[in-house]
Enzyme design. Structure first.
Site, PDB file in Angstrom:
ATOM      1  N   HIS A   1     -23.037  58.583 -80.279  1.00  0.00           N
ATOM      2  CA  HIS A   1     -24.357  57.966 -80.188  1.00  0.00           C
ATOM      3  C   HIS A   1     -25.130  57.957 -81.506  1.00  0.00           C
ATOM      4  O   HIS A   1     -26.262  57.486 -81.546  1.00  0.00           O
ATOM      5  CB  HIS A   1     -25.213  58.674 -79.126  1.00  0.00           C
ATOM      6  CG  HIS A   1     -24.687  58.534 -77.741  1.00  0.00           C
ATOM      7  ND1 HIS A   1     -23.890  59.488 -77.167  1.00  0.00           N
ATOM      8  CD2 HIS A   1     -24.832  57.545 -76.810  1.00  0.00           C
ATOM      9  CE1 HIS A   1     -23.566  59.119 -75.937  1.00  0.00           C
ATOM     10  NE2 HIS A   1     -24.117  57.941 -75.687  1.00  0.00           N
TER      11      HIS A   1
ATOM     12  N   ASP B   1       6.192  94.511 -87.915  1.00  0.00           N
ATOM     13  CA  ASP B   1       7.630  94.372 -87.668  1.00  0.00           C
ATOM     14  C   ASP B   1       8.459  94.050 -88.907  1.00  0.00           C
ATOM     15  O   ASP B   1       8.682  92.888 -89.239  1.00  0.00           O
ATOM     16  CB  ASP B   1       7.846  93.295 -86.596  1.00  0.00           C
ATOM     17  CG  ASP B   1       9.252  93.335 -86.011  1.00  0.00           C
ATOM     18  OD1 ASP B   1      10.116  93.993 -86.601  1.00  0.00           O
ATOM     19  OD2 ASP B   1       9.472  92.703 -84.968  1.00  0.00           O
TER      20      ASP B   1
ATOM     21  N   HIS C   1      12.816  93.456 -87.590  1.00  0.00           N
ATOM     22  CA  HIS C   1      13.567  92.257 -87.234  1.00  0.00           C
ATOM     23  C   HIS C   1      14.265  91.610 -88.432  1.00  0.00           C
ATOM     24  O   HIS C   1      15.120  90.735 -88.256  1.00  0.00           O
ATOM     25  CB  HIS C   1      12.627  91.214 -86.602  1.00  0.00           C
ATOM     26  CG  HIS C   1      11.787  90.473 -87.594  1.00  0.00           C
ATOM     27  ND1 HIS C   1      10.725  91.062 -88.256  1.00  0.00           N
ATOM     28  CD2 HIS C   1      11.846  89.196 -88.056  1.00  0.00           C
ATOM     29  CE1 HIS C   1      10.170  90.180 -89.066  1.00  0.00           C
ATOM     30  NE2 HIS C   1      10.835  89.041 -88.971  1.00  0.00           N
TER      31      HIS C   1
ATOM     32  N   HIS D   1      16.755  87.411 -89.918  1.00  0.00           N
ATOM     33  CA  HIS D   1      16.774  86.642 -91.164  1.00  0.00           C
ATOM     34  C   HIS D   1      18.058  86.836 -91.967  1.00  0.00           C
ATOM     35  O   HIS D   1      18.072  86.605 -93.180  1.00  0.00           O
ATOM     36  CB  HIS D   1      15.571  87.037 -92.025  1.00  0.00           C
ATOM     37  CG  HIS D   1      14.246  86.758 -91.387  1.00  0.00           C
ATOM     38  ND1 HIS D   1      13.962  85.568 -90.763  1.00  0.00           N
ATOM     39  CD2 HIS D   1      13.118  87.523 -91.278  1.00  0.00           C
ATOM     40  CE1 HIS D   1      12.717  85.601 -90.295  1.00  0.00           C
ATOM     41  NE2 HIS D   1      12.193  86.773 -90.587  1.00  0.00           N
TER      42      HIS D   1
ATOM     43  N   ASP E   1      11.516  83.002 -87.144  1.00  0.00           N
ATOM     44  CA  ASP E   1      10.410  83.644 -86.426  1.00  0.00           C
ATOM     45  C   ASP E   1       9.941  82.787 -85.256  1.00  0.00           C
ATOM     46  O   ASP E   1       9.728  83.295 -84.139  1.00  0.00           O
ATOM     47  CB  ASP E   1       9.241  83.889 -87.383  1.00  0.00           C
ATOM     48  CG  ASP E   1       9.550  84.961 -88.403  1.00  0.00           C
ATOM     49  OD1 ASP E   1      10.390  85.835 -88.112  1.00  0.00           O
ATOM     50  OD2 ASP E   1       8.952  84.933 -89.492  1.00  0.00           O
TER      51      ASP E   1
END
Length: 393
Positions: free
Chosen positions: A74, A175, A178, A183, A323
Site C-alpha cells: 500500500h 563434535d 565425527h 570426513h 555434515d
C-alpha cells in the site's frame, strides 16, 4: 521461538556490509524477518521487516542501498531511523492517527563484537560482551589478529537442509569425534600423501571449551596435520600473533577447530567461515555462510582463503556435504514412534571438565560431549523459563 530465540543474542551481519548510510541487509532472528541498516548518523539499527499497515515486508531485496523502505502493498514508507514518513491517502485517516505511533518495530539492542553484529529482542538483556563471557577469548583467536579487524570476501552463501537447527549448532559446539569417520574422503583429498591421516587425527590432543550459556568450542593443540589454505598459512606472522594473542591461543584455537555461540551462530577458524543456522520449522534449516579474512590480507591471500572455503565448507564443499548428509539422516528417521523415544548417548568426556589455568573457563578433552551437554542444558533451561514477554503478560 518464544523462549530460546526471542531472549537470546542472535547474529545479524558483519559490519563490513555497511559502509555508508542506507546500506542494508535482510536477515532473520529466529522466524522473524529483520532488516539491518546504517542510518544517517552512521548508527547500525535493525527493524522488524514488516509494515505496520498490513504486515508485508518493507524490504524485499537481500541487500543494497536505499534512502527509505517502502512497502509494495500500500505504499507506506519509512526512513532509515524507522519513522513512518509517507502514507498514501493520508486524508482518509482520522485525527487520532499519528504517524509517530506507527514506525517500524526496532530491535531494542544491537551491538557488535570485533565486526560481528548481534541483536536481541529482550529489552532487559545483559550486554553482548557479558553474554559471550569467556567465549570472547576464543572468538578473539579468529577475529582479533590485528587492529584492522576483518572484512567479508565474496557474498553470502545460502542453502537449505533437512534437519533441525540444533543438530548443526551442537556439532559445531562439541563434535571433533565425527571428523575421522565422516570426513575420511575429504581428508584424503587434502592430504599431501593422498590418503586419510586417520591415526594422526584419532590421536590428536586438544581441548573443548564448555560454557554455561550454551556456547562451545573445540580445537586441537599443536595440530600435526594442517588442512588450511597453504597461501594463508605462509602469509601468517605467527610471531606477531603470539605477541598479540598469547601462546595458548596461537597453539590452540587460532587456526583450527570449531565453535558455536548459542543458539545458532557458528564459525570455523581454519577457513574464516562464519555461519548462522536459521530454523525453518522443526525439521528444516537454512544455512547462511560468510567468508571473513583479516583486513590486512593482500588480495591474493584473500582469494586463496575464499577458494579454500568454497571447496571445503561452502554448499558444494567436500566437508559441508558430509555434515549435511549426517544431519538429514538423523532427522529423517526421528519421526518414528520407537525411534523418537530411544535414549541417545552423550557420555563421552563426562567428568573431565576442569579449570586448567591455560584456557579460560571450563574445558574438557578434545573428544568429548561436554559442550553438547551444556548446549542442551541451556536449551532446556530456556525452554522451561518464561521469557520477559511472558512474565510481563
Amino acid at each position: 521461538m518464544r523462549r530460546v530465540f526471542a531472549p537470546s543474542w542472535l547474529f545479524l551481519a558483519h559490519t563490513d556490509q555497511f559502509h555508508k548510510p542506507g546500506d542494508f541487509f535482510a536477515t532473520y532472528m529466529g522466524a522473524d524477518p529483520v532488516v539491518v541498516t546504517r542510518d544517517k548518523s552512521g548508527k547500525i539499527r535493525a527493524f522488524l521487516n514488516s509494515c505496520r499497515h498490513r504486515g508485508a515486508r518493507v524490504c524485499r531485496a537481500d541487500f543494497g542501498t536505499t534512502r527509505s523502505f517502502t512497502c509494495s502493498y500500500h505504499g507506506w514508507s519509512y526512513d532509515l531511523e524507522g519513522r513512518l514518513i509517507s502514507v498514501p491517502n493520508r486524508d482518509g485517516y482520522p485525527d487520532s492517527f499519528h504517524p509517530d505511533d506507527w514506525g517500524l518495530v526496532e530491535v531494542p539492542h544491537v551491538q557488535s563484537y570485533h565486526g560481528l553484529i548481534f541483536g536481541t529482542w529482550n529489552p532487559d538483556a545483559a550486554a553482548l560482551v557479558d553474554y559471550l563471557g569467556d567465549m570472547a577469548w576464543y572468538l578473539d583467536a579468529m577475529l582479533d589478529h590485528d587492529a584492522e579487524g576483518t572484512v567479508v570476501v565474496g557474498g553470502v552463501h545460502k542453502w537449505v537442509l533437512d534437519g533441525n537447527w540444533k543438530l548443526a549448532a551442537e556439532q559445531f559446539a562439541t563434535d571433533w569425534y565425527h571428523v575421522n569417520m565422516s570426513h575420511a574422503s575429504a581428508l584424503m583429498v587434502l592430504s599431501p600423501e593422498g590418503k586419510a591421516p586417520k591415526d594422526e587425527i584419532i590421536h590428536r590432543t586438544g581441548r573443548q571449551y564448555v560454557d554455561p550459556n550454551g556456547h562451545g568450542a573445540g580445537f586441537p593443540v599443536h595440530p600435526k596435520n594442517r588442512f588450511d589454505a597453504r597461501t594463508v598459512h605462509e602469509w601468517m606472522d605467527y610471531s606477531a600473533l603470539r605477541d598479540r594473542l598469547g601462546d595458548a591461543r596461537v597453539e590452540g584455537p587460532l587456526t583450527n577447530g570449531h565453535a558455536t555461540v548459542f543458539p545458532n551462530f557458528s564459525y570455523l577458524p581454519v577457513n574464516g567461515s562464519i555461519r548462522v543456522w536459521h530454523p525453518k520449522g522443526p525439521d528444516k534449516m537454512e544455512v547462511w555462510s560468510w567468508t571473513i579474512v583479516d583486513k590486512s590480507m593482500p588480495d591474493d591471500v584473500r582469494e586463496a582463503q575464499r577458494l579454500y572455503n568454497l571447496r571445503t565448507f561452502g554448499p558444494s564443499g567436500i566437508f559441508e556435504q558430509d555434515d549435511g548428509e549426517n544431519w538429514s539422516e538423523v532427522q529423517s528417521i526421528s519421526r518414528g514412534f520407537v525411534t523418537n523415544g530411544v535414549a541417545l548417548n552423550y557420555q563421552m568426556g563426562m567428568g573431565s571438565e576442569r579449570y586448567d589455568g591455560r584456557y579460560p573457563g571450563r574445558t574438557s578433552e578434545l573428544y568429548s560431549d561436554a559442550a553438547g551437554r551444556a548446549f542442551y542444558a541451556r536449551w532446556q533451561e530456556l525452554m522451561n523459563t518464561p521469557a520477559w514477554h511472558e512474565v510481563s503478560e
